[in-house]
Motif scaffolding. Structure first.
Motif, short mmCIF file in Angstrom:
data_model
loop_
_atom_site.label_atom_id
_atom_site.label_comp_id
_atom_site.label_asym_id
_atom_site.label_seq_id
_atom_site.Cartn_x
_atom_site.Cartn_y
_atom_site.Cartn_z
N ASN A 1 0.81 -1.22 0.00
CA ASN A 1 0.00 0.00 0.00
C ASN A 1 0.85 1.26 0.00
O ASN A 1 0.53 2.23 -0.70
CB ASN A 1 -0.94 0.01 1.21
CG ASN A 1 -2.15 -0.86 0.93
OD1 ASN A 1 -2.68 -0.88 -0.18
ND2 ASN A 1 -2.57 -1.62 1.92
N SER A 2 1.94 1.24 0.78
CA SER A 2 2.77 2.45 0.84
C SER A 2 3.34 2.78 -0.53
O SER A 2 3.40 3.95 -0.94
CB SER A 2 3.91 2.28 1.83
OG SER A 2 3.39 1.99 3.10
N LEU A 3 3.76 1.73 -1.25
CA LEU A 3 4.32 1.98 -2.58
C LEU A 3 3.26 2.55 -3.52
O LEU A 3 3.53 3.48 -4.29
CB LEU A 3 4.92 0.69 -3.14
CG LEU A 3 6.30 0.34 -2.59
CD1 LEU A 3 6.70 -1.08 -2.99
CD2 LEU A 3 7.35 1.34 -3.08
N LYS A 4 2.06 1.99 -3.45
CA LYS A 4 0.97 2.51 -4.29
C LYS A 4 0.70 3.99 -3.96
O LYS A 4 0.53 4.83 -4.84
CB LYS A 4 -0.32 1.71 -4.01
CG LYS A 4 -0.74 0.85 -5.18
CD LYS A 4 -2.09 0.22 -4.95
CE LYS A 4 -1.98 -1.28 -5.18
NZ LYS A 4 -2.87 -2.09 -4.38
N GLN A 5 0.68 4.27 -2.65
CA GLN A 5 0.39 5.65 -2.22
C GLN A 5 1.51 6.60 -2.66
O GLN A 5 1.26 7.71 -3.12
CB GLN A 5 0.22 5.69 -0.70
CG GLN A 5 -1.03 4.96 -0.25
CD GLN A 5 -0.96 4.47 1.20
OE1 GLN A 5 0.03 4.68 1.88
NE2 GLN A 5 -2.02 3.84 1.65
N LEU A 6 2.74 6.13 -2.53
CA LEU A 6 3.87 6.96 -2.97
C LEU A 6 3.81 7.18 -4.49
O LEU A 6 4.15 8.25 -4.99
CB LEU A 6 5.20 6.32 -2.59
CG LEU A 6 5.61 6.50 -1.12
CD1 LEU A 6 6.70 5.52 -0.74
CD2 LEU A 6 6.07 7.94 -0.87
#
Ligand code: ASP
Length: 598
Positions: free
Chosen positions: A409-414
């Motif tokens: 999720n963090s990568l998607k958000q970034l």
């Protein structure tokens, strides 16, 4: 109302020229033009009419002194009347440099009103006053606008160049049926009830996937089709329930040959329609794309990569970072001074929106005067913050934005944050084209809700040769990491094409179906025809499909595919012009065996 004068029309042909072609060198010629009245202007004893057809606009002029009755007719013409005018090409005293025909006008000697028009519900001009709904309801008028016509003309040219290129490479265009059986490709099928086989349904193809593979078994070797596909999905973003693919398949090829062929096709299309030479396409593997850009369709018009900061920021007693699986950041160049606390608060709210879903945003501003301001300044000293900056390959003046949480999720958000910052900095306005191949997609995707694997591409995609032996592993983590021999073509952040090398062996196909949760009976029931065909000498094969509507839009730097489709549907899947879908009458329902109630 105007009287039609059919007898006169017989004497006068509709046109000797079209409205975009006459130039100063034609002065003195007698010509006949037909088209639509764009608009009229009366100036003293003169009346001017802009006459429009698909090719352009030519100014007609009428003189009260020379022919009063003709001039009166001209004055009574409304917008969008269809007229035929004949006269002499003359040089304009007041030239219009913005129009190719702007140096001349037609001194009209004869005029026929071919068909009058009601006042159109919106202006037929580049910048129209018509809203989306109105334009769709009267799409035939909307298409009269130059901007829409240009898009449809571009589409036609692109299709033609596709055919020319693929023909030159020995591809054969074969039509495959629209009334087929459902194939699971991730979306819902549109279904069509069968009258002759009551209670049974055809499905409209989501793509011709199985047919093109069967054509390889048939020995067609190289197939293509510019073909409608149908997917009954919720129409979020810019999707259409029916859309067009350039669908292709090749026998006796490996991945390199497919990529090479379709990279060359793409280059040919850019060259022949836009006069743009694309360099060789870079390649990223799926994992790299996700780690670096937070997306499997990265927009490479700008860099601003994501940096994994785990090693740098953890174990300093800041619980948000210490407890997170992943901490990553992007370095936004040169904006540290200009981003105020208020801006950063807004940006934090932006990443916290449900569509993005981050818990919070950590920032560090490395101001040009050397001072550093950070939302976590209490926990980290300047030296530590400078180490982060170094790790993120930033420099003084940059703004470092950091998200923490679970890795996926963090990568998607970034990735979303990167795009947003790119947009704010104007990087997405660039008229450049940045194509790339994304390779080595995972074969399977785990779905928590249904607790099963789905094919990431489709069930016919071959696993990477080196991973085949792992397909029988009982370990879900191993299966999640199986690689597929699949590839996507991405241009400016849009997925333009996707394809794979296929399975051509019955046993391997059966193993794949098993991984996807099919029983042997279900696999046989749904795909027995394909697996059966694999037993009759199926050659190795692979292919790709390009989203044709999206390719048109991306090549023209447009976000919406709608205007490249002559008669598109709205977000509810409706055609507002013909008002479809619509109920059908009882008799029809009965015929189809669908009159269930009462
Ligand atoms: N049928 C696939 C799709 O529609 C493309 C392909 O694998 O050739 O995405």
């Amino acid at each position: 109302m105007f009287n039609f004068e059919p007898s006169k029309m017989n004497l006068m042909s509709y046109r000797s020229h079209h409205c975009g072609e006459l130039r100063i060198s034609d002065v003195g010629q007698k010509v006949v033009l037909s088209g639509w009245v764009q608009k009229g202007r009366d100036l003293g004893g003169m009346t001017f009419i802009d006459l429009r057809d698909r090719y352009g606009i030519t100014q007609l002029v009428f003189n009260m002194d020379t022919d009063e009755s003709l001039c009166k007719i001209a004055r009574s013409l409304g917008r969008e009347f269809v007229i035929t005018a004949s006269g002499e090409v003359t040089e304009r005293s007041n030239k219009n440099p913005d129009r190719p025909t702007g140096e001349i006008e037609i001194n009209v000697e004869d005029l026929t009103v071919v068909n009058p028009s009601k006042t159109p519900p919106f202006t037929i001009e580049e910048e129209t006053d018509g809203g989306e709904e109105l334009r769709m309801k009267y799409r035939y008028l909307d298409i009269r606008r130059d901007t829409i016509q240009k898009k449809l003309i571009f589409r036609s040219k692109l299709a033609l160049e596709t055919r020319k290129y693929l023909d030159s490479k020995n591809f054969i265009e074969v039509e495959t049926p629209f009334l087929i059986k459902s194939t699971p490709e991730g979306a819902r099928d549109f279904v069509v009830p069968s009258r002759m086989n009551k209670g049974e349904f055809y499905a409209l193809p989501q793509s011709p996937q199985t047919f093109k593979q069967l054509l390889m078994v048939s020995g067609m070797e190289r197939y293509f089709q510019i073909v409608k596909c149908f997917r009954d999905e919720d129409l979020r973003a810019d999707r259409q329930p029916e859309f067009t693919q350039i669908d292709c398949e090749m026998a006796f090829v490996d991945r390199e040959e497919v990529l090479d062929t379709f990279e060359s096709l793409t280059k040919h299309l850019f060259r022949s329609t836009l006069n743009i030479e694309l360099g060789d396409f870079p390649r990223l593997d799926y994992n790299q794309a996700i780690e670096k850009y937070g997306s499997d369709k990265p927009d490479l018009r700008f860099d601003m990569p994501i940096h994994n900061l785990n090693q740098t920021v953890k174990d300093s007693g800041f619980v948000v970072f210490d407890s997170a699986e992943y901490v990553g950041g992007i370095c936004v160049p040169g904006v540290a001074d200009e981003y105020s606390n208020k801006d950063l608060k807004k940006l934090t709210e932006w990443v916290q929106r449900p569509q993005i879903g981050a818990k919070g945003l950590v920032y560090a501003k490395f101001q040009t005067d050397g001072s550093i301001k950070s939302s976590v300044g209490k926990f980290f000293n300047d030296d530590q913050l400078l180490e982060w900056l170094d790790r993120a390959e930033g420099s003084k003046g940059d703004l470092l934005l950091i998200l923490a949480g679970d890795k996926d999720n963090s990568l998607k958000q970034l990735g979303a944050l990167r795009l947003e910052m790119g947009k704010r900095l104007g990087y997405l306005d660039s008229t450049e084209f940045k194509p790339l191949w994304v390779l080595d997609f995972p074969l399977l995707e785990w779905d928590e809700d249904t607790q099963r694997f789905y094919a990431m591409h489709h069930p016919f995609t071959a696993p990477a040769a080196e991973d085949i032996y792992k397909m029988d592993s009982p370990d879900r983590e191993v299966l999640k990491n199986l690689k597929a021999n699949a590839y996507d073509l991405v241009i400016n952040g849009a997925e333009i094409g996707g394809g794979s090398i296929r399975i051509h062996d019955r046993k391997l196909q059966a193993r794949n179906f098993k991984l996807l949760g099919f029983t042997a009976e279900e696999a046989e029931e749904q795909f027995g025809f394909l697996m059966g065909a694999f037993e009759y000498g199926a050659p190795p094969h692979g292919g790709i499909a390009f989203g044709f509507d999206r390719l048109c839009a991306v090549m023209n730097h447009q976000n919406s595919i709608r205007d490249f489709i002559a008669f598109p549907k709205n977000n509810m899947g409706r055609d507002l012009m013909i008002n479809a879908p619509a109920p059908i009458d009882k008799e029809q329902l009965k015929d189809l065996g669908l009159d269930l109630k009462d």
